[in-house]
Design an enzyme around this catalytic site. Structure first.
Site, PDB file in Angstrom:
ATOM      1  N   VAL A 283       0.787  -1.213  -0.092  1.00  0.00           N
ATOM      2  CA  VAL A 283       0.045  -0.070   0.007  1.00  0.00           C
ATOM      3  C   VAL A 283       1.061   1.262  -0.064  1.00  0.00           C
ATOM      4  O   VAL A 283       0.606   2.101  -0.793  1.00  0.00           O
ATOM      5  CB  VAL A 283      -0.860  -0.062   1.368  1.00  0.00           C
ATOM      6  CG1 VAL A 283      -1.605   1.203   1.319  1.00  0.00           C
ATOM      7  CG2 VAL A 283      -2.025  -1.353   1.059  1.00  0.00           C
ATOM      8  N   ALA A 284       2.038   1.227   0.719  1.00  0.00           N
ATOM      9  CA  ALA A 284       2.690   2.445   0.839  1.00  0.00           C
ATOM     10  C   ALA A 284       3.634   2.589  -0.165  1.00  0.00           C
ATOM     11  O   ALA A 284       3.707   3.634  -0.861  1.00  0.00           O
ATOM     12  CB  ALA A 284       3.632   2.340   2.050  1.00  0.00           C
ATOM     13  N   ILE A 286       3.222   1.387  -3.601  1.00  0.00           N
ATOM     14  CA  ILE A 286       2.548   1.491  -4.975  1.00  0.00           C
ATOM     15  C   ILE A 286       1.571   2.984  -5.215  1.00  0.00           C
ATOM     16  O   ILE A 286       0.790   3.282  -4.124  1.00  0.00           O
ATOM     17  CB  ILE A 286       1.116   0.329  -4.893  1.00  0.00           C
ATOM     18  CG1 ILE A 286       2.041  -0.979  -5.100  1.00  0.00           C
ATOM     19  CG2 ILE A 286       0.345   0.652  -6.176  1.00  0.00           C
ATOM     20  CD1 ILE A 286       1.011  -2.110  -5.231  1.00  0.00           C
ATOM     21  N   GLU A 288      -0.980   4.351  -5.961  1.00  0.00           N
ATOM     22  CA  GLU A 288      -2.376   4.060  -6.700  1.00  0.00           C
ATOM     23  C   GLU A 288      -2.988   5.544  -6.956  1.00  0.00           C
ATOM     24  O   GLU A 288      -3.831   5.494  -7.825  1.00  0.00           O
ATOM     25  CB  GLU A 288      -3.039   3.062  -5.654  1.00  0.00           C
ATOM     26  CG  GLU A 288      -3.447   3.752  -4.269  1.00  0.00           C
ATOM     27  CD  GLU A 288      -2.356   3.443  -3.203  1.00  0.00           C
ATOM     28  OE1 GLU A 288      -1.100   3.098  -3.782  1.00  0.00           O
ATOM     29  OE2 GLU A 288      -2.348   4.110  -2.273  1.00  0.00           O
ATOM     30  N   ASP A 330      -8.358  34.175 -34.907  1.00  0.00           N
ATOM     31  CA  ASP A 330      -8.836  34.958 -36.061  1.00  0.00           C
ATOM     32  C   ASP A 330      -8.801  36.363 -35.363  1.00  0.00           C
ATOM     33  O   ASP A 330      -8.365  36.919 -34.462  1.00  0.00           O
ATOM     34  CB  ASP A 330     -10.459  34.784 -36.410  1.00  0.00           C
ATOM     35  CG  ASP A 330     -11.202  34.493 -35.318  1.00  0.00           C
ATOM     36  OD1 ASP A 330     -10.855  34.836 -34.157  1.00  0.00           O
ATOM     37  OD2 ASP A 330     -12.425  33.504 -35.556  1.00  0.00           O
ATOM     38  N   ASN A 698       1.058   6.723   4.376  1.00  0.00           N
ATOM     39  CA  ASN A 698       0.586   6.785   3.015  1.00  0.00           C
ATOM     40  C   ASN A 698      -1.099   7.175   2.863  1.00  0.00           C
ATOM     41  O   ASN A 698      -1.455   7.851   1.801  1.00  0.00           O
ATOM     42  CB  ASN A 698       0.666   5.384   2.376  1.00  0.00           C
ATOM     43  CG  ASN A 698       0.524   5.249   0.890  1.00  0.00           C
ATOM     44  OD1 ASN A 698      -0.580   5.132   0.389  1.00  0.00           O
ATOM     45  ND2 ASN A 698       1.603   5.868   0.320  1.00  0.00           N
ATOM     46  N   ASP A 702       0.097  11.801   3.759  1.00  0.00           N
ATOM     47  CA  ASP A 702       0.726  12.044   2.563  1.00  0.00           C
ATOM     48  C   ASP A 702      -0.296  12.783   1.326  1.00  0.00           C
ATOM     49  O   ASP A 702       0.077  13.537   0.653  1.00  0.00           O
ATOM     50  CB  ASP A 702       1.115  10.706   1.763  1.00  0.00           C
ATOM     51  CG  ASP A 702       2.566  10.899   1.697  1.00  0.00           C
ATOM     52  OD1 ASP A 702       3.309  11.590   2.121  1.00  0.00           O
ATOM     53  OD2 ASP A 702       2.922  10.015   0.522  1.00  0.00           O
TER      54      ASP A 702
HETATM   55  P1  ATP Z   1     -12.353  36.814 -38.732  1.00  0.00           P
HETATM   56  O1  ATP Z   1     -12.177  35.808 -39.565  1.00  0.00           O
HETATM   57  O2  ATP Z   1     -11.325  37.556 -38.230  1.00  0.00           O
HETATM   58  O3  ATP Z   1     -13.658  36.838 -37.658  1.00  0.00           O
HETATM   59  P2  ATP Z   1     -14.219  38.497 -40.432  1.00  0.00           P
HETATM   60  O4  ATP Z   1     -15.185  38.557 -39.316  1.00  0.00           O
HETATM   61  O5  ATP Z   1     -13.760  39.787 -41.232  1.00  0.00           O
HETATM   62  O6  ATP Z   1     -12.782  37.926 -39.831  1.00  0.00           O
HETATM   63  P3  ATP Z   1     -15.879  36.987 -42.001  1.00  0.00           P
HETATM   64  O7  ATP Z   1     -16.906  37.056 -40.923  1.00  0.00           O
HETATM   65  O8  ATP Z   1     -15.904  35.677 -42.552  1.00  0.00           O
HETATM   66  O9  ATP Z   1     -14.560  37.148 -41.272  1.00  0.00           O
HETATM   67  O10 ATP Z   1     -16.023  38.101 -43.113  1.00  0.00           O
HETATM   68  C1  ATP Z   1     -15.517  37.828 -44.051  1.00  0.00           C
HETATM   69  C2  ATP Z   1     -15.813  39.150 -44.916  1.00  0.00           C
HETATM   70  O11 ATP Z   1     -17.136  39.152 -45.375  1.00  0.00           O
HETATM   71  C3  ATP Z   1     -15.522  40.546 -44.475  1.00  0.00           C
HETATM   72  O12 ATP Z   1     -14.216  40.882 -44.634  1.00  0.00           O
HETATM   73  C4  ATP Z   1     -16.663  41.572 -44.858  1.00  0.00           C
HETATM   74  O13 ATP Z   1     -16.239  42.312 -46.169  1.00  0.00           O
HETATM   75  C5  ATP Z   1     -17.643  40.609 -45.168  1.00  0.00           C
HETATM   76  N1  ATP Z   1     -18.991  40.648 -44.270  1.00  0.00           N
HETATM   77  C6  ATP Z   1     -18.556  40.392 -42.933  1.00  0.00           C
HETATM   78  N2  ATP Z   1     -19.753  40.539 -42.369  1.00  0.00           N
HETATM   79  C7  ATP Z   1     -20.877  40.543 -43.308  1.00  0.00           C
HETATM   80  C8  ATP Z   1     -22.342  40.588 -43.374  1.00  0.00           C
HETATM   81  N3  ATP Z   1     -22.767  40.713 -42.206  1.00  0.00           N
HETATM   82  N4  ATP Z   1     -22.850  40.936 -44.567  1.00  0.00           N
HETATM   83  C9  ATP Z   1     -22.217  40.919 -45.662  1.00  0.00           C
HETATM   84  N5  ATP Z   1     -20.586  40.602 -45.711  1.00  0.00           N
HETATM   85  C10 ATP Z   1     -20.188  40.730 -44.538  1.00  0.00           C
END
Ligand code: ATP
Length: 860
Positions: A283-284, A286, A288, A330, A698, A702
């Site tokens: 026991v001491a 292993i 576990e 992103d 143990n 411990d």
């Molecule tokens: P990330 O990927 O960093 O979040 P993001 O928000 O710009 O970036 P998306 O949301 O894919 O990425 O948008 C891509 C593109 O689409 C944007 O750069 C914009 O030009 C266009 N876009 C974003 N939102 C809208 C919307 N609601 N309606 C129409 N076009 C849009």
């Protein structure tokens, strides 16, 4: 109800509302509460929570504990009730400790699961409200958008290009197109296209449905076994420790059997006492508790992370975080604030600062009206609902005293093609005075290809776009075209009339630049991967320190022509990828992985799910992220903030270091006990410990320091080190050598005490001194396990209150055994004179001082 539900997909909408006793306005709060109590919470009760009593009883189901109980029973039969009582008391206290730890760990995992549970948008009292999915009830009207998890079964009331991924239910991997039409009552599950089902995800479009079944009364309820619980699976670390523990246990059991044989056959001890000792030694020795210590430390760590906005969905992620060497993030909302405000417009060939925009100007009016109509966001006294890009447009209208409701009811939306970040466009069709008009907005580069412009006009617009983007502004283009019917499709997004540009500012988060700097100092490469325009992304990346000298910003399309091998060579040169598609994300992650990196990757959209799964640590956005993304991720950020990822990495490194400390503590202490026993056997001395001594150390004194080490505060060093190599386990050669050396030092101190006792008062005194020294040395050893550097006489020695508490509790228990005369016989302890007590304390402290001195030497 269950009877009725089977027929639901063929019933008409009116009948359905009547049947469920509700209307288009949804339920009132009162009705919802009533139904919730009638139908129960909307959750699958497949996994039952274990009662504490059951957990307590399970503590006794261990092979070694059963052996001990057997030994206690034999003791009683032989008339030694005292030993039996002590053994049983120690086992019971150990079981209580184990139960408390398990219940706590389970509770924190449970609360994590709750935190990452999906939410739903329901219509209550006529307004859309976001509530936890478990509160959705029969009769609720639920609003669906792309990326949402469907949290109940129900009949569709409305749908616009709605597609659902029902693979969890039907195994069909392609999304199913939904309709509101009638479906034959005998249609198979996959063909009931006017129904949506709990457990599926909306991959495209929008809709509303009326809830007809919740919880276990859903199709998913019938396949409840499919529900995967976060944290059920063992982490790789737990598995490798389990394996190590098993191998070690076999070795120790063989050793104990040998010692048993020698005691009986050579030394002529009684079978019973030799058996008891052999079991106690097993026991001491292993370890576990290895795997359960990992669970406990991980669950403490995840609780801390959750408080700091990083909710862990899979425990494996915590281990992985410590090795992350690339973070692909992103931009919008993660590195920036996602608070868009319109700064500039471009209409009729003019750049117009937003302060000078004018709805009354017939040249600007079509652009401004399109901005309001081709948007799903709403802004009212309850706040903003919708995508910040779109709320910025609605706020722009507000600036001019326009009520979005009024404009939208004057030119009602007939149909739409929803925004999709692959297409980067969104279109809506409206009834204007002259006829049907389609309005489209989206990325400039995409929309310009679909407009009718001269070369000259196009060049000019592109140069304005470039100028806006260089200022870090996000630019949307707007266009329109007349259509004959509201039934538009993607082909209609062509030959459009250009209306203008709207550029908005999304400032970087304040924490982004320091977090990026911290990342780089910690040997982690930050990479921005965004859907936005390259110039906009580069401007922001430069501001926060991601885009540095010697690295570049490229468009995702650049990697299309590259082979995987070429991409692997290319990725280190690039810090910003713009206009990326989900496929690009997967390839970029894979290329970094092939270079031997452990990659964390953020995502929010439906299409990000595969990349989140490909990454070692998928990080989903808790606020703006879709349920699909959250489901695919190992970690969810409740504040969508890049700085939180960096803090989570720091916590991940801290948790790993603490697990290592706890394991080092347990293994070295156990090793010391074995060495002492072996030494005594080989030297022909009496047995140095009574069985109850080993059990006492143990099972009681411990566990507390081991757990306390799991809560050791992080030191500033963590984020100045390079990431741990991805394949490096805990039990490295260096680690095991340290365990060996430290165990040896403690064994030497214990053996010295044994000799002193033997000389002063024979075997009983020798064994009491050996036991006390081993126990106290191990308590002191907790402090040595805090750091690879010496901590004696430093502030760091005192900075973990839990460890100080564990030391005090252990020392108090030991003092009770040694100083309370009534306990002495129970614990086979002889009364120690003050000088011997002093010797015990000196040797135990000395063992720590030697270990600390060795650490100092090694560092030199
Ligand atoms: P990330 O990927 O960093 O979040 P993001 O928000 O710009 O970036 P998306 O949301 O894919 O990425 O948008 C891509 C593109 O689409 C944007 O750069 C914009 O030009 C266009 N876009 C974003 N939102 C809208 C919307 N609601 N309606 C129409 N076009 C849009």
């Amino acid at each position: 109800m269950a009877e009725k539900k089977k027929e639901v997909w063929s019933e008409s909408r009116v009948e359905l509302f009547r049947e469920l006793g509700c209307g288009e306005q949804g339920l009132t709060d009162g009705e919802a509460a009533q139904r919730l109590s009638r139908f129960g919470p909307n959750e699958l009760s497949g996994e039952k929570k274990k009662a504490p009593l059951r957990i307590f009883l399970e503590q006794f189901a261990d092979f070694l504990v059963i052996l001990l109980i057997g030994a206690a029973a034999v003791s009683i039969a032989l008339g030694d009730a005292e030993s039996a009582a002590v053994i049983l008391a120690v086992i019971t206290m150990n079981a209580v400790l184990g139960t408390v730890q398990t219940v706590k760990a389970a509770a924190s995992l449970e609360s994590l699961k709750r935190m990452s549970a999906p939410t739903a948008k329901v219509v209550r009292d006529g307004a859309v409200r976001e509530i936890p999915g478990r509160e959705v009830t029969v009769g609720d009207v639920v609003v669906l958008d792309a990326g949402d998890a469907v949290c109940a079964d129900g009949r569709l009331l409305e749908c616009a290009a709605l597609k659902a991924d029902e693979s969890a239910l039907t195994g069909e991997s392609l999304p199913v197109e939904k309709t509101t039409g009638e479906v034959p009552a005998d249609a198979p599950l996959g063909d009931r296209r006017n129904m949506v089902y709990s457990g599926s995800f909306i991959t495209y479009g929008r809709g509303r449905f009326l809830v007809t079944g919740v919880g276990m009364d859903t199709e998913m309820g019938r396949i409840a076994a499919l529900l995967k619980a976060a944290g059920d699976k063992k982490t790789p670390l737990q598995e490798s420790l389990d394996q190590f523990g098993k191998k070690l246990s076999v070795g120790i059991l063989i050793l104990c059997a040998l010692i048993f044989a020698v005691s009986v056959l050579v030394r002529g001890e009684s079978v019973m006492s030799a058996f008891l000792f052999a079991v106690a030694l097993a026991v001491a020795a292993i370890p576990e508790a290895l795997s359960s210590i990992v669970t406990i430390v991980l669950s403490f760590g995840t609780r801390k992370m959750a408080k700091e906005h990083a909710v862990i969905r899979r425990l494996q992620a915590v281990e992985g975080l410590g090795s992350v060497s690339v973070i692909c993030s992103d931009k919008t909302g993660t590195l920036t604030q996602n608070k868009m405000t319109v700064q500039q417009l471009y209409a009729a060939g003019r750049i117009i600062p937003v302060e000078q925009a004018d709805f009354a100007d017939p040249l600007q009016e079509p652009l401004l009206r399109a901005a309001l109509l081709c948007s799903d966001a709403t802004v009212n006294e309850n706040g903003e609902v919708g995508d910040p890009t779109e709320t910025a447009l609605v706020r722009l209208g507000e600036r001019f005293g326009f009520d979005e409701e009024e404009i939208r009811s004057r030119w009602p939306r007939l149909t739409e093609i929803p925004f999709d970040s692959d297409r980067k466009l969104m279109s809506t069709v409206h009834q204007l005075s002259g006829g049907l008009m389609m309005l489209t907005k989206g990325a400039v580069d995409v929309l310009l290809d679909r407009t009718m412009l001269t070369e000259q006009e196009r060049r000019e617009i592109e140069s304005v776009n470039e100028e806006f983007s260089r200022q870090g502004l996000r630019v949307l283009a707007f266009a329109c075209r007349e259509v004959d019917s509201p039934a538009v499709n993607l082909c209609d997004e062509s030959a459009m009339d250009f209306l203008g540009l709207i550029a908005m500012m999304d400032p970087p988060r304040e924490e982004s630049a320091p977090a990026v700097a911290q990342c780089i100092a910690a040997g982690i490469r930050p990479v921005m991967i965004t859907g936005d325009h390259r110039v906009t992304a580069a401007a922001i990346a430069r501001k926060i320190g991601i885009l540095t000298e010697g690295t570049e910003a490229v468009e995702g399309a650049v990697i299309d022509s590259m082979s995987d091998e070429e991409l692997k060579e290319f990725v280190p040169k690039v810090s910003v990828y713009a206009r990326v598609s989900p496929e690009h994300k997967i390839r970029i992650v894979r290329a970094w992985q092939e270079r031997g990196n452990l990659v964390a990757m953020t995502g929010d959209g439906v299409n990000d799910a595969p990349a989140l799964k490909q990454a070692d640590i998928g990080v989903a956005m808790g606020v703006t992220g879709t349920e699909v993304a959250k489901d695919a991720a190992g970690m969810v950020l409740t504040d969508d903030n890049f700085a939180t990822i960096v803090r989570a990495v720091e916590n991940g490194r801290g948790v790993y270091a603490n697990i290592k400390r706890a394991i080092q503590f347990l293994l070295s202490g156990n090793f010391a006990a074995i060495l002492t026993v072996l030494y005594a056997s080989l030297a022909g001395l009496p047995v140095p410990f009574a069985a109850v001594h080993l059990l006492f150390i143990n099972l009681l004194t411990d566990s507390l320091p081991a757990i306390a080490l799991g809560l050791e505060p992080q030191d500033g060093e963590l984020m100045r080190q390079k990431p741990r190599p991805r394949n490096e386990g805990i039990l490295t050669r260096e680690f095991l050598i340290n365990v060996g050396i430290e165990g040896l030092v403690i064994a030497l101190a214990t053996s010295a005490a044994f000799h002193l006792g033997l000389r002063a008062g024979g075997a009983p005194m020798g064994s009491t001194m050996a036991f006390s020294t081993l126990c106290l040395s191990r308590l002191f050893h907790g402090f040595s396990c805090k750091s690879a550097r010496p901590v004696l006489f430093q502030k760091r020695f005192f900075n973990n209150p839990y460890l100080l508490g564990a030391f005090a509790a252990g020392a108090a228990l030991l003092a009770a055994v040694l100083l309370i005369p009534a306990l002495e016989p129970l614990f086979s302890a002889a009364a120690l004179p003050a000088a011997d007590l002093g010797a015990v304390a000196g040797l135990a402290f000395g063992s720590m001082a030697v270990i600390q001195a060795l650490k100092a030497l090694r560092r030199k």
